[in-house]
Design an enzyme around this catalytic site. Structure first.
Site, PDB file in Angstrom:
ATOM      1  N   GLN A 522      69.368  58.401  29.376  1.00 48.01           N
ATOM      2  CA  GLN A 522      69.856  57.083  28.990  1.00 48.01           C
ATOM      3  C   GLN A 522      69.353  56.694  27.597  1.00 48.01           C
ATOM      4  O   GLN A 522      70.069  56.061  26.827  1.00 48.01           O
ATOM      5  CB  GLN A 522      69.408  56.038  30.014  1.00 48.01           C
ATOM      6  CG  GLN A 522      69.810  54.603  29.691  1.00 48.01           C
ATOM      7  CD  GLN A 522      71.310  54.395  29.664  1.00 48.01           C
ATOM      8  OE1 GLN A 522      72.066  55.200  30.200  1.00 48.01           O
ATOM      9  NE2 GLN A 522      71.750  53.324  29.025  1.00 48.01           N
ATOM     10  N   GLU A 523      68.137  57.073  27.259  1.00 45.67           N
ATOM     11  CA  GLU A 523      67.532  56.644  26.008  1.00 45.67           C
ATOM     12  C   GLU A 523      68.055  57.420  24.801  1.00 45.67           C
ATOM     13  O   GLU A 523      68.417  56.830  23.782  1.00 45.67           O
ATOM     14  CB  GLU A 523      66.003  56.791  26.079  1.00 45.67           C
ATOM     15  CG  GLU A 523      65.317  55.784  26.992  1.00 45.67           C
ATOM     16  CD  GLU A 523      65.212  54.405  26.366  1.00 45.67           C
ATOM     17  OE1 GLU A 523      65.603  54.229  25.198  1.00 45.67           O
ATOM     18  OE2 GLU A 523      64.735  53.474  27.050  1.00 45.67           O
ATOM     19  N   SER A 524      68.064  58.745  24.882  1.00 46.36           N
ATOM     20  CA  SER A 524      68.358  59.550  23.689  1.00 46.36           C
ATOM     21  C   SER A 524      69.333  60.682  23.911  1.00 46.36           C
ATOM     22  O   SER A 524      69.678  61.382  22.953  1.00 46.36           O
ATOM     23  CB  SER A 524      67.049  60.148  23.154  1.00 46.36           C
ATOM     24  OG  SER A 524      66.588  61.181  24.027  1.00 46.36           O
ATOM     25  N   TYR A 630      71.100  49.387  32.448  1.00 50.26           N
ATOM     26  CA  TYR A 630      70.093  50.429  32.239  1.00 50.26           C
ATOM     27  C   TYR A 630      69.451  50.834  33.564  1.00 50.26           C
ATOM     28  O   TYR A 630      69.363  52.024  33.894  1.00 50.26           O
ATOM     29  CB  TYR A 630      69.038  49.884  31.276  1.00 50.26           C
ATOM     30  CG  TYR A 630      67.957  50.853  30.863  1.00 50.26           C
ATOM     31  CD1 TYR A 630      68.070  51.583  29.692  1.00 50.26           C
ATOM     32  CD2 TYR A 630      66.797  51.007  31.629  1.00 50.26           C
ATOM     33  CE1 TYR A 630      67.065  52.451  29.288  1.00 50.26           C
ATOM     34  CE2 TYR A 630      65.794  51.874  31.240  1.00 50.26           C
ATOM     35  CZ  TYR A 630      65.931  52.592  30.068  1.00 50.26           C
ATOM     36  OH  TYR A 630      64.937  53.453  29.677  1.00 50.26           O
TER      37      TYR A 630
END
Length: 673
Positions: A522-524, A630
């Site tokens: 999800q982040e990168s 998220y």
């Protein structure tokens, strides 16, 4: 311009499909992508040219241009040769002839690097006062920005032809933002010829108000000399100074369009101080002035959503008055969330019924319809939950757990041929894109992608997305899959890098492996060099301050923030920070995930206000949409990664499942330690 590529020690990708139904299709997919990538990865001549390109780019940065020119011919077959030529030309703008520079720009205007070169060239011509040359170059290729537009108008002024184009100057002057200094002489010329009238000044004044540029509005006000214009401007300042006092129907005239601008601004200004008072004032004013339907809808949305997500006691009543006919879908959804926060199940059902059909049938609202119906009737809703469980989504997985049945991945393998990718690799833009990725010049690579992608058909877009994935450019591969709605190609959408490191550090911190993986996805999207707009860095997108604090706590060396681009360092600190959040929130992975995104202090505040709610309701009513999505995605992605690796798979642990709305005692109270 180009930096020496960082040589990270990449661990080979390790995606293991454990389910029998996935194993064969995954292998078939790799047959598609691996030979194509090998054609690039194993090309020794290309590797040599790439190395020479890097060396020459370094020489350009050192000013050794003659040495670079002597070796340029050796790069004739290299896709990025024009990028190097642009670097060389940009260093020689004072000595090269205009014909040579313009010819390069004309031949390479399709390259992202050319715009920067053209900007430098136009600035050089303007500094020389070569206005004829500027006009010729600008007409050839126009870079973005009002600075260059104004210089072109100045060139027209110097050539004596601006007098016939004064409307172009007016279009720039009336904008609600300050313009570059390069516009000053053109604006002065325009004013001398009577272009700046009171009506024109009023246009800029109100445009500046819309942009909240009040210093510019004060400047424009000085140019207003008509009584009505002055009076309207004074009213703006009066209402701005005390919206509580002046936001009343008697202050405004129904047919004055500037009064609508004042009300729109003042309501929003008041809302920053007192949201409920702003809503009541808006309700008294919106039918008094002749707002367009679009203007009403925009301010209704602004107030309605913000009122709901603050969970005031009287929010349901006020929001219902703002949108009585359920015209705004997002407001209706927030009205449902307000009802969920009160566990008013009949109201939940009634409000879901007001959604448009295409929203009503989404897994989100079918899940809450089933929960509401079971709470009201006392009868299990297995049929409805079974229909929801078909979806590979957070709500589909919730429904599967409610039924105690396996999750559905709905995996679909790639369905294009290797020859299609081979054809794409013949395109110069794709070859440039590949080289830019190898050199870690991702911004230029994205610009090349954005120029090419819209020109392809869906099958080509799909093949290109898989190419990006084979280059470990996963963020772009995932974005490409989303644009063509290839949601079920899990091989493309759920990459996995550095598997050994994630296993090592998640074991060390005693946190679930799938949690660390899904946070990273999800982040990168597993980009070790990712950097967010606010400065978060690396695979797990750590803020430097957080990383330093975490490193200190676990006694790990972190001398420079650039070390966060090292996968081992980033994963070690990211998993340690996750473990800290897990401990801080009493072992709740869901609260810890929300804290990883929004910060622990916000989550503590949300828990203080709504921590008594069942867990699935608490997630649904998270005020920040970004954080709500998220949390749901991280939980969903964790299931996918576990199933792909044939690990025991659950969405929620036993304690979390007991806290769902359908599993709590009738009181619905959650007891927090």
């Amino acid at each position: 311009m180009f930096r020496q590529a960082r040589r990270l020690n990449f661990i080979p990708r390790a995606i293991v499909f454990g389910r029998n139904q996935l194993l064969g299709t995954a292998a078939a997919l790799l047959v598609v992508s691996q030979p194509v990538s090998a054609a690039l990865h194993n090309n020794a001549q290309l590797a040599e040219q790439r190395q020479l390109f890097e060396q020459l780019s370094d020489q350009v940065a050192k000013g050794r241009l003659s040495q670079v020119r002597q070796n340029l011919d050796a790069l004739d077959a290299y896709p990025l040769k024009p990028y190097l030529e642009a670097q060389v030309i940009s260093r020689q703008l004072e000595s090269l002839g205009a014909e040579q520079i313009n010819r390069f720009v004309e031949q390479n205007m399709h390259l992202p690097v050319t715009e920067g070169l053209q900007q430098k060239w136009l600035n050089t011509l303007a500094a020389r006062n070569d206005w004829a040359g500027y006009r010729q170059a600008y007409q050839l290729f126009q870079p973005r920005g009002n600075h260059y537009k104004c210089l072109m108008l100045k060139a027209d002024m110097k050539q004596g032809i601006l007098a016939t184009q004064l409307e172009k100057v007016a279009e720039l002057w009336v904008q609600g933002e300050s313009q570059p200094k390069s516009c000053d002489s053109v604006f002065a010329y325009w004013q001398r010829r009577g272009g700046l009238t009171s009506p024109v000044a009023e246009i800029r004044f109100w445009n500046a108000v819309r942009e909240r540029n009040f210093s510019l509005a004060r400047y424009a006000e000085k140019k207003i000399d008509q009584p009505d214009g002055k009076r309207n401007a004074r009213l703006l300042w009066q209402v701005r100074s005390n919206p509580e006092r002046w936001l009343k129907p008697k202050t405004f005239s129904p047919n004055n369009h500037t009064h609508r601008i004042i009300v729109d601004y003042a309501v929003r200004r008041l809302a920053q101080k007192d949201m409920r008072l702003a809503a009541r004032r808006w309700l008294s004013l919106r039918d008094h002035l002749n707002f367009t339907p679009e203007e009403k809808a925009e301010l209704n949305h602004y107030l309605g959503v913000r009122l709901a997500l603050r969970f005031y006691d009287d929010a349901p009543e006020l929001v219902a008055k703002i949108d009585p006919d359920f015209q705004d879908i997002e407001i209706t959804e927030w009205r449902i969330r307000l009802a969920l926060s009160q566990q008013n199940w009949p109201e939940v059902q009634a409000l879901i019924a007001k959604l448009p059909e295409e929203e009503k049938i989404t897994s989100r609202w079918r899940y809450w319809q089933a929960v509401a119906e079971q709470n009201i009737s006392g009868q299990t809703q297995d049929q409805l939950f079974a229909e929801i469980a078909v979806d590979r989504s957070y709500y589909g997985f919730l429904a599967s757990e409610q039924l105690g049945q396996p999750f559905n991945l709905n995996y679909e393998p790639a369905n294009f041929s290797a020859s299609l990718q081979q054809g794409l690799l013949l395109l110069p833009s794709v070859r440039r894109m590949y080289e830019l990725v190898q050199l870690e010049e991702f911004e230029y690579a994205r610009q090349e992608w954005n120029l090419l992608f819209p020109t392809l058909d869906d099958e080509q877009k799909y093949a290109l997305s898989h190419l990006a994935g084979s280059w470990q450019w996963h963020s772009q591969a995932i974005a490409g899959a989303a644009l063509i709605r290839k949601w079920n190609d899990l091989q493309l959408r759920f990459p996995l890098e550095y598997a050994d490191l994630y296993q090592q550090f998640s074991d060390k911190q005693k946190i679930p492996l799938n949690w660390a993986l899904s946070i990273t996805r999800q982040e990168s999207a597993f980009n070790p060099l990712a950097r967010s707009g606010v400065g978060a860095m690396g695979l797990m997108q750590l803020m430097p301050k957080t990383a330093k604090q975490t490193a200190k706590k676990i006694r790990q060396s972190l001398k420079k923030t650039k070390e966060l681009y090292n996968p081992a360092t980033n994963i070690a600190l990211g998993t340690a920070y996750l473990a800290q959040m897990l401990d801080r929130f009493d072992g709740s992975r869901i609260y810890a995930t929300a804290a990883y995104n929004a910060g622990p202090y916000r989550v503590k505040s949300w828990l203080k206000k709504r921590g008594h709610l069942p867990l699935d309701i608490w997630v649904e009513v998270i005020p920040y949409e970004e954080t709500r999505i998220y949390v749901q995605r991280v939980l969903e992605y964790g299931v996918v990664y576990d199933m792909m690796a044939n690990r025991p798979t659950r969405l929620l642990d036993d304690n979390e499942r007991q806290l769902l709305a359908l599993n709590l005692p009738e009181s619905g109270e959650v007891v927090l330690d």
